[in-house]
Design a protein around this motif. Sequence first.
Motif, PDB file in Angstrom:
ATOM      1  N   ASP A 119      -0.393   3.703  -3.136  1.00 23.31           N
ATOM      2  CA  ASP A 119      -0.101   2.552  -2.266  1.00 23.31           C
ATOM      3  C   ASP A 119      -0.833   2.628  -0.930  1.00 23.31           C
ATOM      4  OD1 ASP A 119       1.288   4.619  -1.091  1.00 23.31           O
ATOM      5  OD2 ASP A 119       3.174   3.505  -0.856  1.00 23.31           O
ATOM      6  N   ARG A 188       2.682  -4.515   1.650  1.00 24.34           N
ATOM      7  CA  ARG A 188       3.116  -3.353   0.877  1.00 24.34           C
ATOM      8  C   ARG A 188       4.638  -3.205   0.906  1.00 24.34           C
ATOM      9  NH1 ARG A 188       1.692   2.837   2.465  1.00 24.34           N
ATOM     10  NH2 ARG A 188       3.279   2.302   4.012  1.00 24.34           N
ATOM     11  N   GLU A 193       2.559  -2.455  -3.180  1.00 23.09           N
ATOM     12  CA  GLU A 193       1.144  -2.241  -3.487  1.00 23.09           C
ATOM     13  C   GLU A 193       0.319  -2.075  -2.219  1.00 23.09           C
ATOM     14  OE1 GLU A 193      -0.341  -5.355  -5.920  1.00 23.09           O
ATOM     15  OE2 GLU A 193       1.143  -5.053  -7.519  1.00 23.09           O
ATOM     16  N   GLY A 194      -0.640  -1.162  -2.261  1.00 24.56           N
ATOM     17  CA  GLY A 194      -1.572  -0.985  -1.158  1.00 24.56           C
ATOM     18  C   GLY A 194      -2.654  -2.048  -1.187  1.00 24.56           C
TER      19      GLY A 194
END
Length: 366
Positions: A119, A188, A193-194
Amino acid sequence: MGKLSGIRVVDLSQFLPGPMMSVMMADQGAEVIKIEPPQGDPAREQAPFSSYNGEEHSVWFANLNRGKKSVVLDLKSDEGKARLRELIADADVFVEGFRPGVMKRLGFDYGNVKTIKPDIVYCSISAFGQQGDLAHHPAHDMAVQALAGFLAVNDGADGAPVVPGAASADLASGLTALSGVLMALIGRDRTGEGAYIDCAMFDSLLPWCAHTAGSAIAGGPSPVSQSQRSLGGAGFYQVYQTSDGKHVALGGREVKFAKNLLTTLDRLDLLPLAEAPAGEQGELIAFLAQVFATKTRSQWVEWFADKDVAFAPVLNFREALDEPHIAERGLLVEAEGGGNHIAPAIRFLGEEWTPGCVPKKGEHHS
């Protein structure tokens, strides 16, 4: 404690854009681990120098790297790479400012870093971006300004461009990178999610021409400074010389300001020219130039004190930093151990800010 307390940043960038971005995060409590090569960030060697916390540091370096941790790693060695992987595993943000392709050769491109920390918010800062014909073209700030059209309108009355006083492409990319990273961190939190951010100095600077390059943006010819309201074609957005060889500026084109000044000068007949298209105000500019040449800069400051006109003396940095406004706003801060810092422009009501220590090279080991 700051707004970014608990956020860890691994920062491989040097010089200006990346360090400017990450110091704003450090100022708000982020843990910024500055990864330096064995020879250190070149900004450490940039004069002038001053004493910070009892150590001599570059003023440039100190103001852009305060509050960070310095870790020296040789990323060409297996040991250095292994240590960087360890740091990435606990990081939220990864920042690099190398030429496109360098991180891939070192084994720390986004794909590889993502396998270490899925992430991660990964930000690459470069002159022209990661793809395209110019991606590998070497450039610092002025070359980017030149290729983006900005240097052409950084010109004098003779039309010749001059070296700009601000590294606008560097600074635009630092601000854009910060915005992108903060957006990605917010995203995020919502998705888990990165993100990867390809931040180009060129791309970051280009939107800054929307108010001056309208004709070119619309598909027409490029603007010429002397016919642009914001670039030298307007009487009330203009620089004038005073009798002592110094300068003053009129910095507001609104009709009310023009009316206020021209009424006081008993030349209200020139008001229509202040409303005329830029490039057609020559008679007005000539009149104002003649008027301002009759007094010294300080006399004009006193004269304008009670008038509602967007006027300002043109000050050098010494004069500007000595202005009462700087002290009133707390914009120049002396650290507890000595050394001056420009305060962050982003501050929050009710929260105190003190500058962090300037790290010595490799102070926090590897």
